[in-house]
Design a protein around this motif. Structure first.
Motif, PDB file in Angstrom:
ATOM      1  N   ARG A 432       0.824  -1.205   0.000  1.00  0.00           N
ATOM      2  CA  ARG A 432       0.000   0.000   0.000  1.00  0.00           C
ATOM      3  C   ARG A 432       0.861   1.258   0.000  1.00  0.00           C
ATOM      4  O   ARG A 432       0.516   2.270  -0.630  1.00  0.00           O
ATOM      5  CB  ARG A 432      -0.910   0.009   1.233  1.00  0.00           C
ATOM      6  CG  ARG A 432      -2.071  -0.964   1.165  1.00  0.00           C
ATOM      7  CD  ARG A 432      -3.149  -0.484   0.190  1.00  0.00           C
ATOM      8  NE  ARG A 432      -3.537   0.892   0.454  1.00  0.00           N
ATOM      9  CZ  ARG A 432      -4.435   1.258   1.376  1.00  0.00           C
ATOM     10  NH1 ARG A 432      -5.018   0.346   2.127  1.00  0.00           N
ATOM     11  NH2 ARG A 432      -4.741   2.536   1.537  1.00  0.00           N
ATOM     12  N   THR A 738      -4.182  -4.810   7.355  1.00  0.00           N
ATOM     13  CA  THR A 738      -2.995  -4.006   7.071  1.00  0.00           C
ATOM     14  C   THR A 738      -1.854  -4.427   7.988  1.00  0.00           C
ATOM     15  O   THR A 738      -2.024  -4.544   9.199  1.00  0.00           O
ATOM     16  CB  THR A 738      -3.286  -2.513   7.258  1.00  0.00           C
ATOM     17  OG1 THR A 738      -4.355  -2.133   6.384  1.00  0.00           O
ATOM     18  CG2 THR A 738      -2.056  -1.683   6.928  1.00  0.00           C
ATOM     19  N   GLU A 752      -0.988  -4.880   2.634  1.00  0.00           N
ATOM     20  CA  GLU A 752      -2.394  -5.205   2.877  1.00  0.00           C
ATOM     21  C   GLU A 752      -2.726  -6.519   2.209  1.00  0.00           C
ATOM     22  O   GLU A 752      -2.352  -6.763   1.046  1.00  0.00           O
ATOM     23  CB  GLU A 752      -3.305  -4.103   2.343  1.00  0.00           C
ATOM     24  CG  GLU A 752      -4.764  -4.331   2.713  1.00  0.00           C
ATOM     25  CD  GLU A 752      -5.642  -3.109   2.452  1.00  0.00           C
ATOM     26  OE1 GLU A 752      -6.854  -3.196   2.703  1.00  0.00           O
ATOM     27  OE2 GLU A 752      -5.103  -2.080   2.018  1.00  0.00           O
TER      28      GLU A 752
END
Length: 754
Positions: A432, A738, A752
């Protein structure tokens, strides 16, 4: 061919055919001497053990070997004379002598010590026959005497049934010397016939003592036979006297001996007996084969029954899934709300085609199968073997469609299916964001610890750069920047090993360092709130209690775990162990219980009301336990440098020592470094010395997901492999998908599950 050539040819053929047998037999007899001497010594020293018992042991050993000297066989204590067997032995010796005589060869060595007796009383020479010139050679001169030797003490005690083999062999040559040879004459064909007579006498006459044997063998020289032989075996005694005639010319020739009715009358009976023995052996072999086949059939039948049982409950589970699927379809048709239950519906409809396309699932199919059967057996055991549910109770008592779906899900999702759902929910770890900060080329960027604050808005990093850096997670996720700067940066005097946020006071974070100092920081002010200096060596781990946010624990290389109260100057308790402490953590629902990971390969669980001894010890790791983390109040996860993670059921701690974990996870590599451990919603994240992050689920021993930190060469821009780099810390962002991870080069990524 003249007589001398015939004798030489006969001798050479016999020597070639039996030279190997002679060598082998000599070695066997040497070994036998040593073994039987040991047996004799043991027999003479053991109280209450008779000599008969010792001789019986020797006889059993001879039977096992398959071959025995004819001399030893004749001198067996308590030997029973078997008429057919004795005739069979003398006939074989006579046939061998007759063959030699037909070739003009005088055998000479016709003595029991020169023959071997094997199965079915088969006789074979162990010394080649010689011509008349060598007829006086004794077998004992060329081979060691086999069998046991008794010491003088045993003879002085007058033990019965003892025939000292060496003494017998010394006398045997005289017993088997013909009268004409005693007078100095040569050995002739008639001399061989005389020796056959002596052998026949020994075959049909038994002796109780050695002295008795010597006396009777001396009388035999004068053709005086014992009365018991004359009474019991008159024909044999008469034939023996014929062979032992003092005048050589009055003894029969070998052709007459071989054609005599005496030697041939029992040939058919012996053949029938041997055939019966062979038949008995064949029957025994068939019985053995039958036993093997029956045992094999039994095992296969049990396997078949187990397989049928397995197929039966698989069919039962399939029917149950189809029934649930039907209920779901009815629910969908009634309200048209397919979206809410689609994840369950799709999972239930996974068919073989879908499974074949899922390489991750098929790769671990055997392990999934094992977990399925394990989960199902536990489920059946808990329910007492009764499966199935009441369908009406699942439908009629529901007030809303949503409640109906939740009820269906609750009943349908047994432990295995719940775990399988989570296993199949994600296929990769997606990056991410990557935290880019200064000094990327510095060698002191190793991140030792990561942690999210109470609200999961901020995360802290700490390591060998002696800094605690606080970053805003939302900013890093939502804004792409070339370099990310921390919102707060706090400098320490020493390298930092661990950080832990206070779960109640958002602005407080605790740290430990390589000098043994434990500190509590005020993040808002960027200053130290409290400092503890009681550890004597490096502190590896620090942890706040979730129940009591003022209580703090720390453990380090001094083997001590210190319990602190942040409002007090000194520690409020100390646990002393015998090895370095690598990790500490409070139980989630108690401020009194704490788990310790130790360098002695063990996990210790302490009640802080009794600091002297642990109330439970967990055994199973082969190397240092580097991390301990509670999954819930009764389940603990441990990580070790033996490249395994283990889950422990603390409900078994009543035994004080638990050596059987619920699950062992393998797949990552960890042999010397701290690589991190974090748990969230059944998912277990850890690092690897292959510079990869691995994610496991609590129900499966193999990794669910993994992600490798790529290394880009700053000059070429290409990815390179650096075996020295490893993942150094991991941390979940609360109960979410996450994951924050860092490696030894200072690279930090927000991953993630996707």
């Amino acid at each position: 061919m003249d007589r001398s050539e015939s004798a030489s040819a006969w001798d050479n053929s016999k020597s070639r055919s039996r030279s190997s047998s002679v060598r082998d037999h000599k070695q066997r007899e040497r070994d036998g001497d040593r073994e039987r001497n040991r047996d004799s010594e043991e027999t003479s020293t053991d109280e209450g053990e008779t000599e008969d018992g010792g001789e019986e042991i020797e006889e059993e050993e001879e039977e096992v070997s398959g071959e025995v000297s004819l001399r030893e066989w004749l001198d067996r204590p308590g030997r029973h004379v078997d008429h057919l067997e004795s005739l069979h032995v003398i006939r074989q010796v006579a046939e061998a002598v007759g063959l030699a005589h037909s070739q003009g060869v005088v055998v000479g060595n016709i003595r029991p010590s020169c023959f071997l007796l094997s199965a079915f009383s088969r006789v074979s020479f162990i010394e080649s026959a010689s011509g008349s010139g060598s007829g006086s050679d004794s077998c004992e001169d060329t081979r060691p005497g086999p069998g046991p030797t008794r010491n003088d003490g045993e003879e002085e005690r007058g033990e019965k049934n003892v025939f000292p083999l060496k003494r017998v062999l010394g006398l045997e040559f005289g017993w088997y010397t013909s009268p004409e040879e005693v007078d100095g004459g040569p050995s002739t064909f008639a001399s061989d016939v005389y020796r056959l007579g002596v052998l026949l006498f020994e075959l049909f006459c038994t002796f109780d003592t050695f002295e008795q044997k010597i006396g009777m063998m001396s009388n035999l020289r004068h053709r005086v036979l014992p009365p018991q032989l004359l009474l019991k075996w008159p024909k044999e005694a008469s034939f023996c006297l014929w062979l032992l005639h003092p005048q050589p010319e009055n003894r029969p020739k070998m052709s007459d001996v071989l054609q005599s009715e005496f030697l041939n009358q029992s040939r058919n009976s012996l053949q029938e007996r041997e055939a019966a023995v062979r038949l008995r052996e064949e029957i025994d072999d068939q019985e053995l084969l039958l036993e093997f086949l029956l045992q094999l059939k039994k095992q296969k039948q049990e396997a078949q029954d187990h397989l049928c049982e397995t197929i039966s409950f698989l069919s039962s589970d399939i029917d149950e899934v189809l029934r649930k699927q039907s209920l779901l379809q009815e629910s969908v048709s009634e309200d048209g709300s397919r979206k809410r239950i689609r994840p369950i519906f799709d999972l239930a409809h996974q068919d073989e085609n879908v499974l074949s396309k899922s390489s991750r699932l098929m790769k671990n199919f055997k392990k999934l199968e094992a977990v399925y059967f394990s989960s199902r057996s536990c489920l059946v055991k808990r329910s007492g073997g009764k499966e199935g549910i009441n369908e009406s109770s699942s439908v009629d008592n529901l007030s809303t469609k949503e409640g109906f779906c939740e009820k269906i899900e609750k009943e349908w999702m047994n432990p295995f299916l719940e775990s399988l759902c989570k296993y199949l929910s994600f296929s990769r770890l997606k990056v991410r964001a990557e935290v880019k900060h200064g000094d990327l080329l510095s060698s002191s960027n190793l991140v030792c610890s990561l942690g999210f604050d109470r609200d999961r808005e901020l995360f802290a990093t700490a390591g060998v750069n002696k800094k605690i850096q606080i970053f805003e997670c939302g900013v890093i996720l939502n804004e792409e920047r070339d370099i990310h700067y921390p919102v707060v940066e706090m400098c320490n005097r020493s390298k930092l090993s661990s950080v832990c946020w206070n779960s109640y006071m958002k602005s407080q974070i605790a740290s430990s360092d390589f000098e043994g100092v434990v500190q509590v920081w005020d993040v808002t002010r960027g200053q130290v709130f409290a400092e503890m200096r009681e550890h004597e060596r490096r502190v590896w781990s620090v942890d706040f209690s979730l129940v009591d946010p003022t209580r703090l624990a720390s453990g380090g290389d001094d083997g001590c775990v210190k319990i602190w109260h942040i409002n007090q100057a000194g520690s409020v308790g100390t646990i002393r162990t015998k090895a370095n402490v690598c990790s500490v953590q409070f139980q989630p629902d108690s401020a009194r219980n704490i788990a310790i990971g130790s360098a002695d390969h063990r996990v210790y669980c302490y009640d802080l009301r009794s600091l002297r001894n642990p109330y439970c010890t967990l055994l199973g790791h082969a190397k240092t336990v580097s991390y301990v983390k509670y999954m819930d109040s009764s389940t603990l996860v441990s990580a070790s440098t033996d490249s395994t993670l283990k889950i422990w059921d603390l409900n078994k701690c009543q035994a004080r020592v638990v050596d059987s974990p619920l699950q062992t996870f393998t797949g990552h590599l960890n042999t010397k470094n701290f690589v991190g451990l974090s748990i969230s919603d059944g998912y277990i994240a850890t690092g690897s010395e292959t510079n990869e992050v691995f994610v496991y689920h609590k129900s499966f021993p193999m990794p669910v997901l993994s992600h490798k930190f790529s290394i880009v060469d700053p000059i070429s821009g290409q990815e390179i492999d650096d075996p020295s780099q490893f993942i150094s810390s991991v941390c979940w962002r609360g109960p979410s998908s996450t994951l924050l991870a860092a490696n030894s080069s200072g690279s930090i990524k927000l991953l993630e599950m996707d």
